[in-house]
Design an enzyme around this catalytic site. Structure first.
Site, PDB file in Angstrom:
ATOM      1  N   ALA A 264      40.726  -8.844   1.104  1.00  9.43           N
ATOM      2  CA  ALA A 264      39.744  -8.707   2.347  1.00  9.43           C
ATOM      3  C   ALA A 264      38.478  -9.728   2.286  1.00  9.43           C
ATOM      4  O   ALA A 264      37.723  -9.733   3.412  1.00  9.43           O
ATOM      5  CB  ALA A 264      39.135  -7.032   2.218  1.00  9.43           C
ATOM      6  N   GLY A 268      35.742 -10.943   7.057  1.00  8.81           N
ATOM      7  CA  GLY A 268      35.647 -11.080   8.531  1.00  8.81           C
ATOM      8  C   GLY A 268      36.603 -10.238   9.238  1.00  8.81           C
ATOM      9  O   GLY A 268      36.261  -9.464  10.195  1.00  8.81           O
ATOM     10  N   LYS A 269      37.769 -10.108   8.735  1.00 11.70           N
ATOM     11  CA  LYS A 269      38.812  -9.511   9.406  1.00 11.70           C
ATOM     12  C   LYS A 269      38.716  -7.908   9.241  1.00 11.70           C
ATOM     13  O   LYS A 269      38.845  -7.085  10.346  1.00 11.70           O
ATOM     14  CB  LYS A 269      40.318  -9.949   9.054  1.00 11.70           C
ATOM     15  CG  LYS A 269      40.527 -11.277   9.490  1.00 11.70           C
ATOM     16  CD  LYS A 269      42.103 -11.743   9.223  1.00 11.70           C
ATOM     17  CE  LYS A 269      42.048 -13.431   9.203  1.00 11.70           C
ATOM     18  NZ  LYS A 269      41.353 -14.223   8.081  1.00 11.70           N
ATOM     19  N   CYS A 385      46.416 -18.674   6.467  1.00 13.74           N
ATOM     20  CA  CYS A 385      45.735 -19.940   7.244  1.00 13.74           C
ATOM     21  C   CYS A 385      46.615 -21.198   6.779  1.00 13.74           C
ATOM     22  O   CYS A 385      45.982 -22.212   6.536  1.00 13.74           O
ATOM     23  CB  CYS A 385      44.213 -19.861   6.960  1.00 13.74           C
ATOM     24  SG  CYS A 385      43.958 -19.827   5.277  1.00 13.74           S
TER      25      CYS A 385
END
Ligand SMILES: C[S@@+](CC[C@H](N)C(=O)[O-])C[C@H]1O[C@@H](n2cnc3c(N)ncnc32)[C@H](O)[C@@H]1O
Length: 447
Positions: A264, A268-269, A385
């Site tokens: 986590a 942000g998400k 990413c």
């Protein structure tokens, strides 16, 4: 200052500090953030510190090319242990790209930085090297561009892998990786609307644009420091790349659902999932790194949101799971981070080709361990990413080979996302000014 000592010339400390940070990345293999956190000596004033960071990021972004130029500019090769001098020259060369500052000022501040660093005997060499670049720069640049590593300022192994994975797009991806990143914001629709926020920006003399498919994303026309972002302190917006805002849109948990955000930090998400569901999720946010998880807590506090925060290894559910299945799982897995190189140019120096297979094995292991925690009919979103298919659809393929009950969930996606032949979607830097992320959504079939 002691009697008889000269005051450092303006700009010497920021150049010298930037060089120290770059040298730490090149020599000690630490990240730029770690390098800045561990610099010796008195902290610089805020303006110098900001300038040092900008110079270090810029120098490192171009350092593969700078290394090729330095080899041609100096009569003798630099000794291998001369990282600090190499880094200082890179900082100097980066400034010569910058049209906002006259070249003579860049050269003299960099020469003074050699003295500031306690290397007065190197000052003449730095001066001669940078002045030669001023005189012969055009021809030298043309000469080094024949080499792809210098041209794209990327390691050869990564250029090759990108060419294999994205034959039609790799040049645009490499080009985009050389640009300073934009500043994307996520509008907290619990506090305001995008239309009202765009109006607030305009009232503050700033401009923002939106992106199809991501209803909360606003890109500032000109990046500013966080403290200058209208509404940031009040929680009206957060800094988050638009591609990183897509996972919440895709996973779309309904209010009240039990959700796991398995990796986590910095949050942000996780915050976006909560904002989107009106703060009403029963959300567990895990991270293996306690210091990073603390940042999730800080971010949620600023936004007035809550979650169950646990420092834990997502791959060892036996040590933290209470046995109640989740409706939704987000696995934003640790990866090569090749999709965020423009934000973190140190990745080009820290990552090795040999890392990719072990990262892929770790990603598959996390998927395997977390999948049984999903209730039948529940959904898991796998995100990286990374731009490398070995970490994305190749991991997916291996996972699904062992889990026939894992079905791909189709979605209508915006046109800046490319469908990946093996399943999932890829955002590429160079398409819509976003970071490069991979996403695949799976549903657990069966009773
Ligand atoms: C890509 S970052 C997550 C970014 C985050 N989802 C966000 O949006 O802000 C990956 C995170 O995974 C964490 N991590 C790595 N291995 C882990 C593990 N085995 N269990 C839990 N967290 C892990 C890292 O500490 C890192 O914070």
């Amino acid at each position: 200052m002691r009697d008889g000592m000269r005051a450092p010339a303006p700009g010497a400390a920021s150049r010298g500090t930037a060089a120290r940070a770059v040298a730490a990345v090149l020599g000690a293999g630490c990240t730029l953030d770690e390098a800045f956190a561990n610099l010796p000596g008195e902290p610089l004033p805020e303006a110098d510190r900001a300038q040092a960071r900008a110079l270090a990021f810029g120098a490192l972004r171009w350092h593969h090319r700078h290394r090729a130029l330095i080899a041609r500019l100096s009569d003798r090769p630099l000794p291998r242990n001369e990282r600090l001098l190499e880094a200082l020259l890179s900082v100097g060369l980066f400034q010569l790209h910058d049209a906002r500052q006259p070249d003579y000022a860049s050269v003299s501040a960099t020469v003074e930085a050699a003295r500031w660093l306690g290397r007065p005997r190197a000052a003449g060499f730095v001066n001669a090297t940078l002045r030669r670049m001023q005189r012969e720069g055009e021809a030298l640049r043309a000469a080094v561009l024949a080499d792809e590593t210098a041209r794209w300022s990327q390691p050869a192994w990564l250029i090759e892998r990108l060419r294999q994975d994205w034959p039609a797009q790799y040049a645009a991806v490499l080009e985009a990786s050389l640009c300073p990143p934009p500043l994307w914001l996520r509008v907290n629709t619990q506090r305001t609307t995008v239309a009202d926020y765009l109006a607030a920006l305009e009232a503050a003399g700033m401009q923002g644009t939106t992106l199809a498919g991501v209803p909360t994303a606003v890109k500032l026309a000109t990046p500013v420091p966080v403290a200058a972002i209208p509404g940031f302190a009040a929680g009206a917006v957060s800094v988050q790349d638009a591609a990183s805002q897509w996972p919440a849109v895709l996973l779309a948990p309904a209010p009240g659902m039990r959700v796991l955000d398995a990796c986590a930090a910095p949050g942000g998400k996780c915050a976006h999932l909560l904002e989107q569901a009106g703060g009403t999720l029963d959300l567990t946010a895990l991270d293996i790194d306690a210091a990073r998880l603390a940042r999730v807590g800080e971010n949620l506090t600023r936004l007035g949101l809550t979650a169950h925060l646990r420092v834990a290894d997502a791959g060892q559910p036996g040590s933290w799971w209470d046995g109640v299945p989740f409706d939704r799982i987000l696995l934003d897995a640790p990866c090569s981070a090749t999709g965020v190189i423009r934000r973190h140019p140190d990745i080009k120096w820290l990552r090795r080709a040999s890392d990719i297979a072990s990262l892929a094995a770790r990603q598959l292991e996390l998927l395997d361990r977390l999948w049984p925690l999903l209730r039948p009919g529940g959904r898991l979103l796998y995100v990286t990413c990374s731009l490398l298919r070995a970490e994305n659809d190749a991991v997916l393929e291996r996972f699904r080979a062992g889990h026939p009950e894992a079905a791909l969930v189709p979605a209508t996606v915006p046109d800046w996302l490319l469908p990946v032949p093996g399943g999932g979607w890829q955002a590429l830097p160079g398409t819509s000014d976003t970071d490069g992320l991979y996403y695949v959504l799976m549903a657990r079939q069966g009773g």
